[in-house]
Design a protein around this motif. Sequence first.
Motif, PDB file in Angstrom:
ATOM      1  N   PHE A   8      -4.074  -6.225  15.709  1.00  0.00           N
ATOM      2  CA  PHE A   8      -5.360  -6.633  15.155  1.00  0.00           C
ATOM      3  C   PHE A   8      -5.334  -6.591  13.644  1.00  0.00           C
ATOM      4  CE2 PHE A   8      -7.669  -5.652  19.238  1.00  0.00           C
ATOM      5  CZ  PHE A   8      -7.801  -6.977  19.510  1.00  0.00           C
ATOM      6  N   ILE A 224      -2.579   8.261  11.517  1.00  0.00           N
ATOM      7  CA  ILE A 224      -3.517   7.384  10.826  1.00  0.00           C
ATOM      8  C   ILE A 224      -3.445   7.587   9.315  1.00  0.00           C
ATOM      9  CG2 ILE A 224      -5.964   6.905  10.494  1.00  0.00           C
ATOM     10  CD1 ILE A 224      -5.135   5.812  13.018  1.00  0.00           C
ATOM     11  N   ARG A 225      -3.257   8.855   8.870  1.00  0.00           N
ATOM     12  CA  ARG A 225      -3.304   9.128   7.437  1.00  0.00           C
ATOM     13  C   ARG A 225      -2.212   8.369   6.695  1.00  0.00           C
ATOM     14  NH1 ARG A 225      -2.918  14.196   7.721  1.00  0.00           N
ATOM     15  NH2 ARG A 225      -5.160  14.474   7.925  1.00  0.00           N
ATOM     16  N   ALA A 228      -2.730   4.418   7.063  1.00  0.00           N
ATOM     17  CA  ALA A 228      -3.857   3.825   6.348  1.00  0.00           C
ATOM     18  C   ALA A 228      -3.682   3.942   4.845  1.00  0.00           C
ATOM     19  CB  ALA A 228      -5.154   4.502   6.775  1.00  0.00           C
ATOM     20  N   ILE A 275       2.559  15.318   1.851  1.00  0.00           N
ATOM     21  CA  ILE A 275       1.476  15.766   2.730  1.00  0.00           C
ATOM     22  C   ILE A 275       1.912  15.705   4.187  1.00  0.00           C
ATOM     23  CG2 ILE A 275      -0.731  14.974   3.660  1.00  0.00           C
ATOM     24  CD1 ILE A 275      -1.158  16.727   1.380  1.00  0.00           C
ATOM     25  N   LEU A 279       1.907  19.070   6.279  1.00  0.00           N
ATOM     26  CA  LEU A 279       1.009  19.213   7.426  1.00  0.00           C
ATOM     27  C   LEU A 279       1.792  19.356   8.725  1.00  0.00           C
ATOM     28  CD1 LEU A 279      -1.986  16.846   6.688  1.00  0.00           C
ATOM     29  CD2 LEU A 279      -1.909  19.303   6.603  1.00  0.00           C
TER      30      LEU A 279
ATOM     31  N   LEU B  49      -5.024  21.259  -1.044  1.00  0.00           N
ATOM     32  CA  LEU B  49      -4.359  20.013  -0.632  1.00  0.00           C
ATOM     33  C   LEU B  49      -4.569  19.769   0.853  1.00  0.00           C
ATOM     34  CD1 LEU B  49      -0.900  19.800  -2.391  1.00  0.00           C
ATOM     35  CD2 LEU B  49      -2.896  18.383  -2.680  1.00  0.00           C
ATOM     36  N   ILE B  50      -4.445  20.824   1.658  1.00  0.00           N
ATOM     37  CA  ILE B  50      -4.604  20.639   3.104  1.00  0.00           C
ATOM     38  C   ILE B  50      -6.014  20.174   3.410  1.00  0.00           C
ATOM     39  CG2 ILE B  50      -4.586  21.818   5.307  1.00  0.00           C
ATOM     40  CD1 ILE B  50      -2.569  23.775   3.981  1.00  0.00           C
ATOM     41  N   ALA B  53      -6.566  16.653   2.271  1.00  0.00           N
ATOM     42  CA  ALA B  53      -5.870  15.683   3.116  1.00  0.00           C
ATOM     43  C   ALA B  53      -6.614  15.482   4.426  1.00  0.00           C
ATOM     44  CB  ALA B  53      -4.445  16.141   3.379  1.00  0.00           C
ATOM     45  N   LEU B  54      -7.174  16.582   4.979  1.00  0.00           N
ATOM     46  CA  LEU B  54      -7.911  16.439   6.243  1.00  0.00           C
ATOM     47  C   LEU B  54      -9.172  15.594   6.031  1.00  0.00           C
ATOM     48  CD1 LEU B  54      -7.545  19.991   7.753  1.00  0.00           C
ATOM     49  CD2 LEU B  54      -6.443  17.901   8.487  1.00  0.00           C
ATOM     50  N   GLU B  56      -9.675  13.415   3.670  1.00  0.00           N
ATOM     51  CA  GLU B  56      -9.241  12.052   3.393  1.00  0.00           C
ATOM     52  C   GLU B  56      -8.880  11.333   4.687  1.00  0.00           C
ATOM     53  OE1 GLU B  56      -5.514  11.761   1.713  1.00  0.00           O
ATOM     54  OE2 GLU B  56      -5.874   9.894   0.630  1.00  0.00           O
ATOM     55  N   GLY B  57      -8.298  12.097   5.636  1.00  0.00           N
ATOM     56  CA  GLY B  57      -7.953  11.503   6.923  1.00  0.00           C
ATOM     57  C   GLY B  57      -9.165  10.906   7.614  1.00  0.00           C
ATOM     58  N   LEU B  60     -10.115   7.777   6.064  1.00  0.00           N
ATOM     59  CA  LEU B  60      -9.203   6.692   6.417  1.00  0.00           C
ATOM     60  C   LEU B  60      -9.453   6.187   7.833  1.00  0.00           C
ATOM     61  CD1 LEU B  60      -6.047   8.045   4.690  1.00  0.00           C
ATOM     62  CD2 LEU B  60      -7.322   6.028   4.093  1.00  0.00           C
ATOM     63  N   PHE B  61      -9.914   7.094   8.736  1.00  0.00           N
ATOM     64  CA  PHE B  61     -10.327   6.604  10.065  1.00  0.00           C
ATOM     65  C   PHE B  61     -11.355   5.497   9.894  1.00  0.00           C
ATOM     66  CE2 PHE B  61      -9.499  10.942  12.170  1.00  0.00           C
ATOM     67  CZ  PHE B  61      -8.201  10.598  12.391  1.00  0.00           C
ATOM     68  N   VAL B  64      -9.836   2.349   8.540  1.00  0.00           N
ATOM     69  CA  VAL B  64      -9.066   1.593   9.540  1.00  0.00           C
ATOM     70  C   VAL B  64     -10.010   0.822  10.453  1.00  0.00           C
ATOM     71  CG1 VAL B  64      -7.623   1.864  11.571  1.00  0.00           C
ATOM     72  CG2 VAL B  64      -7.014   3.011   9.483  1.00  0.00           C
ATOM     73  N   PHE B  67     -10.990  -2.123   8.683  1.00  0.00           N
ATOM     74  CA  PHE B  67      -9.899  -3.107   8.694  1.00  0.00           C
ATOM     75  C   PHE B  67      -9.917  -3.922   9.974  1.00  0.00           C
ATOM     76  CE2 PHE B  67      -7.067  -0.698   5.597  1.00  0.00           C
ATOM     77  CZ  PHE B  67      -7.165  -1.684   4.647  1.00  0.00           C
ATOM     78  N   LEU B  68     -10.192  -3.219  11.097  1.00  0.00           N
ATOM     79  CA  LEU B  68     -10.169  -3.915  12.382  1.00  0.00           C
ATOM     80  C   LEU B  68     -11.245  -4.984  12.440  1.00  0.00           C
ATOM     81  CD1 LEU B  68      -9.587  -1.002  14.904  1.00  0.00           C
ATOM     82  CD2 LEU B  68      -7.954  -2.541  13.886  1.00  0.00           C
ATOM     83  N   ILE B  70     -12.134  -6.966   9.984  1.00  0.00           N
ATOM     84  CA  ILE B  70     -11.864  -8.134   9.120  1.00  0.00           C
ATOM     85  C   ILE B  70     -11.387  -9.316   9.957  1.00  0.00           C
ATOM     86  CG2 ILE B  70     -10.399  -9.008   7.269  1.00  0.00           C
ATOM     87  CD1 ILE B  70     -10.487  -6.336   5.981  1.00  0.00           C
TER      88      ILE B  70
END
Lengths: 292, 70
Positions: A8, A224-225, A228, A275, A279, B49-50, B53-54, B56-57, B60-61, B64, B67-68, B70
Amino acid sequence: MTAQFGRFSWGGTGGLLSCTVSLDVTSAVAAAETSVETRTAVHDYIVRHAMYHMAESDSWNLPYVHLRFLDIFRYDATMVIVSALLLVAAVSLIWRRRRDPPRGMTALLEFYVLFIRDKICGAFIGDRLGRRLTPYFCTLFLFILTMNLLGLVPLFSAATNNINVTGALALLTLGLMLVGSVFENGLRGPLKAMAPPGVPWPLLIILVPVEFISTLGKAFALMIRLFANILAGHVIIFCLLGLVVILGYAALPAILLAIVLFFFELFVCFFQAYIFTLLSAIFIGQFVHAEH
Amino acid sequence: MTAGLALASIGAGLATVGVGLGIGRVSASAVEGIARQPEAAPKIQITMLIAAALIEGFGLFAAVICFLQI
């Protein structure tokens, strides 16, 4: 589901591109001053170069020479193989075993391995299992880094902007969580991590599904991280370069912005590889030492 | 298609607002902590940082999912 995800998103970028190109062709026909053929030829050229930020074609080939045997590999599979070969070649060129106090690049490599062993594996996984996993984590960081950086080199593309590649890396982490737990705590290790001993059984009804889902969710988030982050950076650069096709010379600021973003991408490549490694180590450590 | 595209763009923007607030809070607290106890800087940095990053994850979900569309 993974495959659908990937398809997709590629369909989406392809749609974006075709929309850009069709817009441009109609405006060129309306202008009718320059010949349409030259303009579209120039734009095809630009689009082809912008496309290196987005792996769109099914197979990878050399720019002017078409090698038939390369057609059997998919684009991203080729990128994975290329980055693995580059990594092995670079490390074996750098590595000079003979000199006892290592010098130059070999000293850098030793510093890197010691950093991974002490600061990542030793600190988060523990001494015994951490030492066993140090080679894996050294390879993991450099491999992800090579794949990310390859996306910034002309003619190549980052293999990590395919969700299947990052999914495979995250599956390795998930597998190492289970294998490491068995290695450290015996065959019942994973069971103890899911259902800690000493918890009353009514609580277990809630606890076990939550633990199970969070374990899978950690690997999913890793996947995903990385995917993306790399994909988003490349889409932004691609869109900025795509403005050239729509606007022509007026898109000069966008090109400058794309160059600035390119250097930001360079930072993101290093950071995301770090990262992912960090992680992975933390998740493996948490699963193996579940009593904490 | 166009409405979906517009809504997807708005969704990406909204997700960025939330993630920006979250990461901003994390880094602000980390800077305060390091200013109070400079000797604890490495530990605070890794924890920051951890957490970043979490967060940010999750952003990003959302990205994404946009994005799907578009």
